[in-house]
Design an enzyme around this catalytic site. Sequence first.
Site, mmCIF file in Angstrom:
data_model
loop_
_atom_site.group_PDB
_atom_site.id
_atom_site.type_symbol
_atom_site.label_atom_id
_atom_site.label_comp_id
_atom_site.label_asym_id
_atom_site.label_seq_id
_atom_site.Cartn_x
_atom_site.Cartn_y
_atom_site.Cartn_z
ATOM 1 N N TYR A 27 0.894 -0.731 0.171
ATOM 2 C CA TYR A 27 -0.153 0.043 0.268
ATOM 3 C C TYR A 27 0.530 1.188 0.007
ATOM 4 O O TYR A 27 0.881 1.960 1.025
ATOM 5 C CB TYR A 27 -1.206 0.339 1.387
ATOM 6 C CG TYR A 27 -1.581 -1.341 1.491
ATOM 7 C CD1 TYR A 27 -2.291 -1.706 0.505
ATOM 8 C CD2 TYR A 27 -1.575 -1.904 2.927
ATOM 9 C CE1 TYR A 27 -3.137 -2.816 0.834
ATOM 10 C CE2 TYR A 27 -2.243 -3.243 3.400
ATOM 11 C CZ TYR A 27 -3.233 -3.706 2.113
ATOM 12 O OH TYR A 27 -3.818 -4.803 2.356
ATOM 13 N N TRP A 33 -8.819 5.796 6.384
ATOM 14 C CA TRP A 33 -9.349 5.744 7.606
ATOM 15 C C TRP A 33 -7.426 5.446 8.027
ATOM 16 O O TRP A 33 -7.549 5.369 9.410
ATOM 17 C CB TRP A 33 -9.955 5.050 7.844
ATOM 18 C CG TRP A 33 -10.441 3.742 7.456
ATOM 19 C CD1 TRP A 33 -9.493 3.115 6.261
ATOM 20 C CD2 TRP A 33 -11.309 2.047 7.752
ATOM 21 N NE1 TRP A 33 -9.959 1.862 6.496
ATOM 22 C CE2 TRP A 33 -10.833 1.401 6.838
ATOM 23 C CE3 TRP A 33 -11.699 2.244 9.093
ATOM 24 C CZ2 TRP A 33 -11.474 -0.024 7.547
ATOM 25 C CZ3 TRP A 33 -12.678 1.216 9.183
ATOM 26 C CH2 TRP A 33 -12.136 0.029 8.670
ATOM 27 N N ASP A 34 -7.171 5.742 7.584
ATOM 28 C CA ASP A 34 -5.854 4.605 7.572
ATOM 29 C C ASP A 34 -4.915 6.287 8.329
ATOM 30 O O ASP A 34 -4.788 6.159 9.748
ATOM 31 C CB ASP A 34 -4.749 4.159 6.722
ATOM 32 C CG ASP A 34 -5.139 2.497 6.475
ATOM 33 O OD1 ASP A 34 -6.007 2.341 5.957
ATOM 34 O OD2 ASP A 34 -4.307 2.049 6.766
ATOM 35 N N TYR A 79 1.110 -0.828 -6.911
ATOM 36 C CA TYR A 79 0.585 -1.028 -6.505
ATOM 37 C C TYR A 79 -0.929 -0.860 -7.893
ATOM 38 O O TYR A 79 -0.861 -0.371 -8.155
ATOM 39 C CB TYR A 79 0.010 0.103 -5.682
ATOM 40 C CG TYR A 79 -2.226 0.099 -5.294
ATOM 41 C CD1 TYR A 79 -2.037 -0.954 -4.361
ATOM 42 C CD2 TYR A 79 -3.272 0.880 -6.086
ATOM 43 C CE1 TYR A 79 -3.464 -1.007 -3.592
ATOM 44 C CE2 TYR A 79 -3.892 1.207 -4.862
ATOM 45 C CZ TYR A 79 -3.807 -0.356 -4.416
ATOM 46 O OH TYR A 79 -6.108 -0.570 -3.805
ATOM 47 N N GLY A 156 -13.904 -0.444 3.866
ATOM 48 C CA GLY A 156 -12.584 -0.722 4.220
ATOM 49 C C GLY A 156 -12.499 -2.203 4.139
ATOM 50 O O GLY A 156 -10.968 -2.612 5.258
ATOM 51 N N ASP A 158 -12.797 -4.990 2.783
ATOM 52 C CA ASP A 158 -12.808 -5.596 1.704
ATOM 53 C C ASP A 158 -13.814 -6.531 0.657
ATOM 54 O O ASP A 158 -14.685 -7.293 0.229
ATOM 55 C CB ASP A 158 -11.065 -5.502 0.565
ATOM 56 C CG ASP A 158 -11.001 -4.567 0.803
ATOM 57 O OD1 ASP A 158 -11.729 -3.372 1.336
ATOM 58 O OD2 ASP A 158 -10.021 -3.992 0.606
ATOM 59 N N ARG A 192 -6.174 -13.181 0.648
ATOM 60 C CA ARG A 192 -6.305 -11.920 -0.377
ATOM 61 C C ARG A 192 -7.986 -12.141 -0.760
ATOM 62 O O ARG A 192 -7.734 -13.344 -0.760
ATOM 63 C CB ARG A 192 -5.449 -11.506 -1.165
ATOM 64 C CG ARG A 192 -4.402 -10.782 -0.778
ATOM 65 C CD ARG A 192 -4.334 -9.618 -0.113
ATOM 66 N NE ARG A 192 -4.603 -8.516 -1.573
ATOM 67 C CZ ARG A 192 -5.476 -7.603 -0.872
ATOM 68 N NH1 ARG A 192 -4.830 -6.407 0.373
ATOM 69 N NH2 ARG A 192 -5.495 -6.468 -1.382
ATOM 70 N N TRP A 347 -10.513 -10.549 5.141
ATOM 71 C CA TRP A 347 -11.314 -9.637 6.109
ATOM 72 C C TRP A 347 -12.956 -11.112 6.610
ATOM 73 O O TRP A 347 -13.917 -11.139 7.031
ATOM 74 C CB TRP A 347 -11.725 -8.539 5.450
ATOM 75 C CG TRP A 347 -11.527 -7.479 5.698
ATOM 76 C CD1 TRP A 347 -11.217 -6.963 5.199
ATOM 77 C CD2 TRP A 347 -11.932 -6.349 6.492
ATOM 78 N NE1 TRP A 347 -9.787 -5.504 5.349
ATOM 79 C CE2 TRP A 347 -11.031 -5.268 6.623
ATOM 80 C CE3 TRP A 347 -12.725 -6.620 8.048
ATOM 81 C CZ2 TRP A 347 -11.203 -4.315 7.289
ATOM 82 C CZ3 TRP A 347 -12.736 -5.044 9.363
ATOM 83 C CH2 TRP A 347 -11.670 -4.400 9.241
ATOM 84 N N GLU A 390 -0.565 -6.503 9.915
ATOM 85 C CA GLU A 390 -2.058 -5.233 8.982
ATOM 86 C C GLU A 390 -3.189 -5.803 9.827
ATOM 87 O O GLU A 390 -4.009 -5.284 10.317
ATOM 88 C CB GLU A 390 -1.953 -5.665 7.725
ATOM 89 C CG GLU A 390 -3.186 -5.125 6.690
ATOM 90 C CD GLU A 390 -4.019 -5.050 6.101
ATOM 91 O OE1 GLU A 390 -2.881 -5.914 4.754
ATOM 92 O OE2 GLU A 390 -4.560 -4.526 5.172
HETATM 93 C C1 DGY Z 1 -6.183 -3.093 -1.814
HETATM 94 O O1 DGY Z 1 -5.977 -2.078 -2.600
HETATM 95 O O2 DGY Z 1 -6.514 -4.306 -1.241
HETATM 96 C C2 DGY Z 1 -7.272 -1.727 -0.701
HETATM 97 O O3 DGY Z 1 -7.769 -2.525 0.657
HETATM 98 C C3 DGY Z 1 -8.218 -1.130 -1.629
HETATM 99 O O4 DGY Z 1 -8.316 0.297 -0.866
#
Ligand code: DGY
Length: 425
Positions: A27, A33-34, A79, A156, A158, A192, A347, A390
């Site tokens: 990231y 929000w981070d 990214y 947030g 995902d 992921r 998540w 994380e």
């Molecule tokens: C990601 O790229 O995984 C993010 O959570 C998107 O905001």
Amino acid sequence: MSLTQTAIDTLARNDRGGFTIPTAGLYPYQWNWDSAFIALGIATYDMDRAWTEIMSLLEGQWPDGMIPSIIFRSDDPSYFPGPSRWGKTLGPIPSTGVSQPPVLTTVVRQLTDAGGTRNAARRHEVFDRLFAFHKWFHDARTSNGIVATVHPWETGRDNCPDWNIGLDLMDVAADLAPYTRMDNKHVNPQYRPSQEQYDKYLTIVQFGDSVGWDQRRLTDEGPFLMADPNIHFILLRADKDLLAIARDLGKPVETLTQIEAWIAKGEAATDYLWSEALGAFTAREIRTGAFSTGFTNCSALCFYADSGTAEQRARVLDNLNRIAAKVDFMLPSWDPDAEGFEAQRYWCGPVWPQMNYMTSLGLAEQGHDALAMKIRDDLCRAIERSGFWECFNPLTGEGCVGSNFSWTAAVWLSWQHETKLEGVA
Ligand code: DGY
């Protein structure tokens, strides 16, 4: 070296000059929000730098008030999807075209609550921008009277199974432009979101771009429309904090009345998110009214927002106790008794520091001290065991996905500050 010093070093390493990235590689930009949670952590040792974090986030605000989920100050090939994939978004700096849970106002209140002319000046400096951000949620992101979300990334959370009922209703765009994921190159793909989920995330982005990021059209006509307890409760608390700031600043009566109306709307929506079958606040698909089927780590944010009836809150506590008996580390992001629970996948199960922070704070404020301390201590144990990850496996405390993670360091610092450190001027 102490964990507190490691936390400070982690934030320093992720500092990119006025803003802080969540972690290098995975990231590499500023997330909405981070940054708010990061400011809370930095405030424990450098209030000026914490305030700079807030101001740099506000630099990305769109003219319509929206603060995007990611601000792209560069185009980093590590990214995806970066600025070129989001297309011509409408802010002063290239960004995504969706927002994130609006924890910012609550953090501003926390940072400036000590009073004094400096803090009053800071509140004054940002008030109009915070007001515009809340107005954007209540206008452009409201559907049928409910604050909605148009993209799982906006919540947030995902790939929480909460979103399956919305994603199942949409198709991947037939003309979806080809792409290469980068997230799976940094971390184990098994932690992921799936490929099908990614295709749908990108389908929504393509739709947003096709309507020129007109947020009203994205809400009304977009392929995904759900209500999220995370955004709901965070916004409701933030509305209450905005009202407190507005009163403190002596804002005109029309401003106060507008915020009070948003709060009344929010209290009504708390009921909309109540699933009697589950005895919990859950996500809901807005077009069909269908409820999600599991207790998540935002289901207990009713305490943080000070919302919901006594009966609803009692059933939420029952659910928390049920789940506490199933895992070694509270609070899993998806219900261990529900289909789709995976202890290490993003998540779908892991414990998230910022969620434990808000849940624990809310429980403590409402007098549920033992559960509040458990949710806090469990995260601290996971950090002591594994470091500043994380998120964490709720069964083992093992760290998952990104390492050297800013908000984990920030939450640690914030809690250490409350209990051990000297005050910050
Ligand atoms: C990601 O790229 O995984 C993010 O959570 C998107 O905001």
